[in-house]
Design a protein around this motif. Sequence first.
Motif, PDB file in Angstrom:
ATOM      1  N   ARG A 110       0.842  -1.189   0.000  1.00 12.17           N
ATOM      2  CA  ARG A 110       0.000   0.000   0.000  1.00 12.17           C
ATOM      3  C   ARG A 110       0.883   1.247   0.000  1.00 12.17           C
ATOM      4  O   ARG A 110       1.792   1.362   0.832  1.00 12.17           O
ATOM      5  CB  ARG A 110      -0.966   0.016   1.182  1.00 12.17           C
ATOM      6  CG  ARG A 110      -0.316  -0.260   2.526  1.00 12.17           C
ATOM      7  CD  ARG A 110      -1.346  -0.759   3.523  1.00 12.17           C
ATOM      8  NE  ARG A 110      -0.771  -0.984   4.829  1.00 12.17           N
ATOM      9  CZ  ARG A 110      -0.156  -2.107   5.201  1.00 12.17           C
ATOM     10  NH1 ARG A 110      -0.018  -3.104   4.333  1.00 12.17           N
ATOM     11  NH2 ARG A 110       0.307  -2.247   6.426  1.00 12.17           N
ATOM     12  N   PRO A 111       0.625   2.171  -0.900  1.00  8.76           N
ATOM     13  CA  PRO A 111       1.429   3.392  -1.006  1.00  8.76           C
ATOM     14  C   PRO A 111       0.952   4.446  -0.017  1.00  8.76           C
ATOM     15  O   PRO A 111       0.441   5.501  -0.393  1.00  8.76           O
ATOM     16  CB  PRO A 111       1.191   3.823  -2.462  1.00  8.76           C
ATOM     17  CG  PRO A 111      -0.189   3.337  -2.754  1.00  8.76           C
ATOM     18  CD  PRO A 111      -0.360   2.044  -1.982  1.00  8.76           C
ATOM     19  N   ASP A 140       6.996   6.833   0.512  1.00 11.31           N
ATOM     20  CA  ASP A 140       7.074   5.691   1.423  1.00 11.31           C
ATOM     21  C   ASP A 140       5.843   4.800   1.262  1.00 11.31           C
ATOM     22  O   ASP A 140       4.773   5.243   0.834  1.00 11.31           O
ATOM     23  CB  ASP A 140       7.188   6.180   2.869  1.00 11.31           C
ATOM     24  CG  ASP A 140       8.548   6.788   3.166  1.00 11.31           C
ATOM     25  OD1 ASP A 140       9.491   6.528   2.407  1.00 11.31           O
ATOM     26  OD2 ASP A 140       8.655   7.539   4.152  1.00 11.31           O
ATOM     27  N   ALA A 141       6.009   3.545   1.613  1.00 10.19           N
ATOM     28  CA  ALA A 141       4.936   2.565   1.436  1.00 10.19           C
ATOM     29  C   ALA A 141       5.098   1.478   2.492  1.00 10.19           C
ATOM     30  O   ALA A 141       5.978   1.545   3.357  1.00 10.19           O
ATOM     31  CB  ALA A 141       4.973   1.976   0.022  1.00 10.19           C
ATOM     32  N   ALA A 142       4.237   0.466   2.431  1.00  6.69           N
ATOM     33  CA  ALA A 142       4.290  -0.615   3.410  1.00  6.69           C
ATOM     34  C   ALA A 142       3.843  -1.922   2.767  1.00  6.69           C
ATOM     35  O   ALA A 142       3.069  -1.931   1.801  1.00  6.69           O
ATOM     36  CB  ALA A 142       3.403  -0.301   4.618  1.00  6.69           C
ATOM     37  N   VAL A 143       4.362  -3.025   3.318  1.00  7.95           N
ATOM     38  CA  VAL A 143       3.909  -4.373   2.996  1.00  7.95           C
ATOM     39  C   VAL A 143       3.742  -5.126   4.315  1.00  7.95           C
ATOM     40  O   VAL A 143       4.046  -4.595   5.382  1.00  7.95           O
ATOM     41  CB  VAL A 143       4.899  -5.116   2.070  1.00  7.95           C
ATOM     42  CG1 VAL A 143       4.990  -4.437   0.713  1.00  7.95           C
ATOM     43  CG2 VAL A 143       6.289  -5.202   2.705  1.00  7.95           C
ATOM     44  N   MET A 190      -5.028   4.040  10.490  1.00 11.68           N
ATOM     45  CA  MET A 190      -3.914   4.978  10.584  1.00 11.68           C
ATOM     46  C   MET A 190      -3.321   5.030   9.182  1.00 11.68           C
ATOM     47  O   MET A 190      -2.595   4.127   8.774  1.00 11.68           O
ATOM     48  CB  MET A 190      -2.888   4.546  11.626  1.00 11.68           C
ATOM     49  CG  MET A 190      -1.959   5.688  12.003  1.00 11.68           C
ATOM     50  SD  MET A 190      -0.799   5.287  13.310  1.00 11.68           S
ATOM     51  CE  MET A 190       0.334   4.237  12.425  1.00 11.68           C
ATOM     52  N   THR A 191      -3.655   6.053   8.457  1.00 12.73           N
ATOM     53  CA  THR A 191      -3.526   6.042   7.005  1.00 12.73           C
ATOM     54  C   THR A 191      -2.110   6.243   6.486  1.00 12.73           C
ATOM     55  O   THR A 191      -1.862   6.087   5.286  1.00 12.73           O
ATOM     56  CB  THR A 191      -4.438   7.125   6.404  1.00 12.73           C
ATOM     57  OG1 THR A 191      -4.174   8.368   7.062  1.00 12.73           O
ATOM     58  CG2 THR A 191      -5.901   6.753   6.604  1.00 12.73           C
TER      59      THR A 191
END
Length: 374
Positions: free
Chosen positions: A80-81, A139-142, A230-231
């Motif tokens: 998710r970006p 920044d992003a997350a997995v 928490m976006t």
Amino acid sequence: MRVTVVGAGVMGTMHAWHAVERGHEVVQIEREAEARGASLRNFGLVWVGGRASGPELETALRARELWAEIGGRIPALGFRPNGSLTLVRGELERAVAEAAVARADAASRGYKLLTPGEARAVNPALRGEFDAALYCERDAAVEPRTAQLALRAELLKSPRYTFLPGREIREVVGDRAVRDDHGDVHHGDMVVLCTGAWLGGLVRELAGPELPVRRVRLQMMQTDPLDEPMTTSVADADSFRYYPAYASPALDELNAGQPQPATAAEHRMQLLMVQRADGSLTIGDTHEYEHPFAFDTVEDPYEHLASIAESFLGRPLPRIRRRWAGVYAQCTEPGRVVHRQRVRDGVWLVTGPGGRGMTCSPAMAETTADELGW
């Protein structure tokens, strides 16, 4: 070509991914039933904003592209970006954020300096007190606990991919072959050792005692689900002290004029906080460099992190449900994003990404593939 990949963490799995994508046959060997090291014990951050200019930032930006591409194919990665907000208080912290926004490469990182109201519009969960926020759009997350599993599930759809768990490689034998602790010999055209923080045994025999890689220990925790999204990922200004992108005269003034609290300084701490797919919060972390590492976790850092997180959220954290320690390998040569070394004819060691492993592994593995002519 037949490629043997040793190690099933994110680095090894990304090497397997690129080899299969380029049409090669891959055998991936893992000493555990599943990877259990730093690839799981992290934030799942694709952390572009703090990277040093030059090769490190270029690697992170390319990895960000690859994560998005692979995540589009494999939704279970949880890509998710979401961007990040580094929250600042006081003029000294704000000055570091302003210096970051003034960098020549600020636009490629997606930097913007936001007011508290603008930051809360981006992330409404931040109801606590802060004076400004450094936003990093890139920044992003997995999902770190399941990313390797999702990648492997996709790899297993290919008849060119084989996964062999529960086998430890003991020896390089003959011509580009390895022997495991079951006595089986695996022949191929190329061997890539992605053994993470396992730097003894065979790695020491092959690479020698002067391997420019050190081990680093951290502590982290995870809460029960927060009752709202928490976006963005969230950091505190102590992260300025640990990431090279923020080096500036303003940072020197921050370090001189506003030292970290004693607990944070002792454990070399920063706050990073990421919401997981189930709504829980991953929170950390600490840095320990001196050996031997402690075998237990200590409570003071957790209490410090919880207090900072609660001050930004403006309310108590959900119940802490997990605490853990992890160890990762970090290359100590300045300017290198990972240690890549030919240790025998056709046998390569790739290790020491440091805290960049989850962020940069897709691009690091792509570089290996390019350099070795896969």
